[in-house]
Each structure stands twice: as C-alpha cells, then as structure tokens.
Design an enzyme around this catalytic site. Structure first.
Site, PDB file in Angstrom:
ATOM      1  N   ILE A  14       9.443   8.804  -9.902  1.00 30.84           N
ATOM      2  CA  ILE A  14      10.194   9.422  -8.810  1.00 30.84           C
ATOM      3  C   ILE A  14      10.083   8.593  -7.540  1.00 30.84           C
ATOM      4  O   ILE A  14      11.036   8.507  -6.758  1.00 30.84           O
ATOM      5  CB  ILE A  14       9.719  10.878  -8.563  1.00 30.84           C
ATOM      6  CG1 ILE A  14      10.697  11.617  -7.642  1.00 30.84           C
ATOM      7  CG2 ILE A  14       8.320  10.904  -7.977  1.00 30.84           C
ATOM      8  CD1 ILE A  14      12.064  11.813  -8.235  1.00 30.84           C
ATOM      9  N   SER A  36      -1.816   3.882  -5.371  1.00 30.51           N
ATOM     10  CA  SER A  36      -1.591   4.226  -6.774  1.00 30.51           C
ATOM     11  C   SER A  36      -2.699   3.635  -7.622  1.00 30.51           C
ATOM     12  O   SER A  36      -3.167   2.525  -7.361  1.00 30.51           O
ATOM     13  CB  SER A  36      -0.235   3.688  -7.253  1.00 30.51           C
ATOM     14  OG  SER A  36      -0.030   3.980  -8.625  1.00 30.51           O
ATOM     15  N   ARG A  37      -3.113   4.379  -8.638  1.00 36.44           N
ATOM     16  CA  ARG A  37      -4.141   3.860  -9.546  1.00 36.44           C
ATOM     17  C   ARG A  37      -3.589   2.777 -10.470  1.00 36.44           C
ATOM     18  O   ARG A  37      -4.326   1.895 -10.908  1.00 36.44           O
ATOM     19  CB  ARG A  37      -4.711   5.003 -10.393  1.00 36.44           C
ATOM     20  CG  ARG A  37      -5.577   5.984  -9.630  1.00 36.44           C
ATOM     21  CD  ARG A  37      -6.132   7.040 -10.553  1.00 36.44           C
ATOM     22  NE  ARG A  37      -5.074   7.803 -11.207  1.00 36.44           N
ATOM     23  CZ  ARG A  37      -5.280   8.676 -12.194  1.00 36.44           C
ATOM     24  NH1 ARG A  37      -6.499   8.869 -12.651  1.00 36.44           N
ATOM     25  NH2 ARG A  37      -4.263   9.344 -12.713  1.00 36.44           N
ATOM     26  N   LYS A  90       8.402  17.740  -4.603  1.00 37.58           N
ATOM     27  CA  LYS A  90       8.415  19.062  -5.243  1.00 37.58           C
ATOM     28  C   LYS A  90       7.801  18.964  -6.637  1.00 37.58           C
ATOM     29  O   LYS A  90       7.863  17.902  -7.260  1.00 37.58           O
ATOM     30  CB  LYS A  90       9.845  19.616  -5.298  1.00 37.58           C
ATOM     31  CG  LYS A  90      10.809  18.855  -6.228  1.00 37.58           C
ATOM     32  CD  LYS A  90      10.711  19.324  -7.654  1.00 37.58           C
ATOM     33  CE  LYS A  90      11.463  18.432  -8.586  1.00 37.58           C
ATOM     34  NZ  LYS A  90      11.188  18.746 -10.013  1.00 37.58           N
ATOM     35  N   ASP A 168       9.604  22.229 -14.077  1.00 43.25           N
ATOM     36  CA  ASP A 168       9.675  21.080 -13.174  1.00 43.25           C
ATOM     37  C   ASP A 168      11.116  20.793 -12.768  1.00 43.25           C
ATOM     38  O   ASP A 168      11.407  20.677 -11.570  1.00 43.25           O
ATOM     39  CB  ASP A 168       9.036  19.842 -13.812  1.00 43.25           C
ATOM     40  CG  ASP A 168       9.055  18.640 -12.888  1.00 43.25           C
ATOM     41  OD1 ASP A 168       8.207  18.568 -11.986  1.00 43.25           O
ATOM     42  OD2 ASP A 168       9.942  17.781 -13.064  1.00 43.25           O
TER      43      ASP A 168
END
Length: 307
Positions: A14, A36-37, A90, A168
């Site tokens: 996303i 971010s990992r 969201k 979702d």
C-alpha cells in the site's frame, strides 16, 4: 510554502502503490525517511525501527503509518509521544479502544492525528452525499467482492487475529456508507471462516438505520474475473449507484460526470490542512460496525483457503 518533511513507516504494497506516489505529487509534503524491517526507499534515510528514526530524525514532524494494524498502535504511541503528527492507514487500529486512546494521546501532546478512510476521497462519494441530502432512503445494498490472491498476495497477517480478513476491503464500503447516510448499526452477521484461517473470507452483514431503512452487505474474497465494489441506495427520488469503489455514480441508470481518481492525494491534502489548523480527524464509525459484526456474528466454517 516549504513542504513538511514526512516519513513513511511500513514500506509494503500500500505504501508503494499509493502513499509514496501521492507524497511525490504533493506540494505540502516532502519524503524525508522510511522505516521498514524489510523494505527501503531510494534517496532518503532508511531505518529498520521507528524508535531509531524518532531519535535520529527529530527534524521530521510527520509520519504516515502504513504498517499492518496489529503493530501500528505501539508505533503511533511512540510517534505521538515524540511530538510527531500521525497519519494512520485504514483501518486505524485493531480495536475501537486503542484508537480512542491514541486520540487522547494526540490531544495531550498537541499534535494532529488523522485516521484515514481513503475510499471517502473517491470522486463520486461527495457528489453522492450531496444528491442524497433531503431524500428519503428506503434501502441500501452493498456488494463488495474481490480476489484476495490479486490484492493481498502472500500477506499472511490479514488472516491472523486483528488482521480483519475480508473486512479489510469491506471496511472501505462501510467508510463510504457512514459518510453519506444517517447513522446505522449492526443487527446480524454471518462470518465465513476457512478451516485453516482465523479471519473471515466472506461476510453477510445486516444493518439498520435510525431513519428506519435496512442495509444489507455482502463481502467476499473469492471473486475471480471482474471485481465488484458497488453500493446501491434506493430512495423516493430514484436509485443511486456508486460503482468501482465510489469512482463512478449513476442515478436510475444515468451516469453522472466522473471526477479525478486521486484518493490518496486527497488524504494528504487533508492531513496538511489538519496540521496547519492544529486539529485531528479520527472517525471510528466504520471500525465500530466491524467490531459489532464480530460481537453479534455467527461463525460458519468453510473449506480451507490456500494461496
């Protein structure tokens, strides 16, 4: 106007598909860092955890949290306590309570919190709300069917507790519903859960409005071929249909003019305005409908789902 530096936390699908392109087009924001990992963004500072970012980049006043909802609460708490403005992808959290807690925390620290509902920024949603004004709604039907393999490939978290399953995408429909019609509440739900998963792959949802009309919704993640994201609202002045997730509108089959498709551009415009005004925007109405569906819903076991 000097753009506000912003960091994107969670460099997944996303973020790459929507957030990063919208930030690049925005005159209000400038991407300064990514957290971010596993992912990274070229041309900016990259961090593997939010605590290090908050410590080392105190010059970045805003963050967009695009990580899955389960770890997002702790990230939001850290950012808000550090005095950063926070945009939440969201759904804004895994529970109503944690979102309410974040709202209070943002108030305490004098920063803006924006719980985004991107489908509300689809081009036909506001025209639909205006058209419905003063009309008597008789019934609402929502059909939201898509292919989970196409839109969530390899995303195991959506099937875990707190991952929402088919809600979702379904919550996108509920975000539109709660933006354009009077208050509704859940009266019943059937939740189809695969034997090898924890969250539903299909949902039949019954709701009612204080105004007296019923709302029936079907969410399904097993749709192949053309995808369906449609809301039909029957009124005393005709039938309004929002199609393609709120991108197109028709009344009694007559198409109305389309606007520009730029949901996430609208989100970042709204975020900039909230920060400038020193306000927050946290509407939990769609999340409450999902929570209530789990409270009253009847679970139906269905065949296992495999990628």
């Amino acid at each position: 106007m000097t753009p506000t530096r912003i960091a994107v936390v969670g460099v997944g699908k996303i973020a790459r598909d929507q957030h990063l392109p919208s930030i690049a087009r925005s005159s209000a924001f400038e991407l300064a860092a990514a957290v971010s990992r596993h992912g990274s963004v070229d041309g900016v500072d990259n961090f593997t955890d939010i605590e290090t970012f908050l410590k080392e980049r105190r010059d970045v006043p805003a963050v967009a949290l695009c990580a899955p909802p389960m770890p997002r609460y702790d990230m939001a708490v850290s950012a808000l306590k550090a005095g950063r403005h926070v945009l939440l992808e969201k759904p804004p959290g895994t529970t109503v309570g944690e979102v309410e807690a974040l709202t209070e925390l943002a108030r305490e620290h004098g920063v803006s919190l924006f719980a985004t509902w991107h489908s509300r920024f689809a081009p036909a949603v506001e025209p639909a709300r205006q058209w419905l004004f003063g009309k008597t709604i008789r019934h609402v039907e929502i059909v939201w069917k898509e292919d989970v393999r196409r839109w969530h490939p390899g995303q195991a978290w959506i099937w875990e507790a707190g991952g929402f399953g088919v809600f979702d995408p379904g919550i996108n429909a509920l975000s539109i519903l709660t933006a354009i019609v009077p208050s509704v509440f859940v009266t019943g739900a059937s939740l189809e859960v695969p034997e090898n998963r924890k969250m539903p792959i299909g949902v039949e949802l019954s709701m009612k409005s204080l105004a007296g009309f019923d709302v029936d919704a079907v969410f399904d993640w097993r749709q192949e071929g053309p995808q369906t994201w449609e809301i039909r609202i029957d009124t005393d002045a005709g039938a309004l249909v929002l199609a393609d997730g709120g991108s197109r509108m028709s009344v009694d089959g007559e198409a109305r003019p389309d606007g520009l498709e730029a949901e996430y551009d609208g989100i970042y415009e709204r975020f900039a305005a909230l920060m400038k005004a020193g306000k927050s925007d946290v509407d939990i109405a769609p999340l409450k409908l999902v929570a209530d569906a789990f409270l009253v819903g009847r679970q139906v076991d269905v065949e296992p789902f495999h990628e």
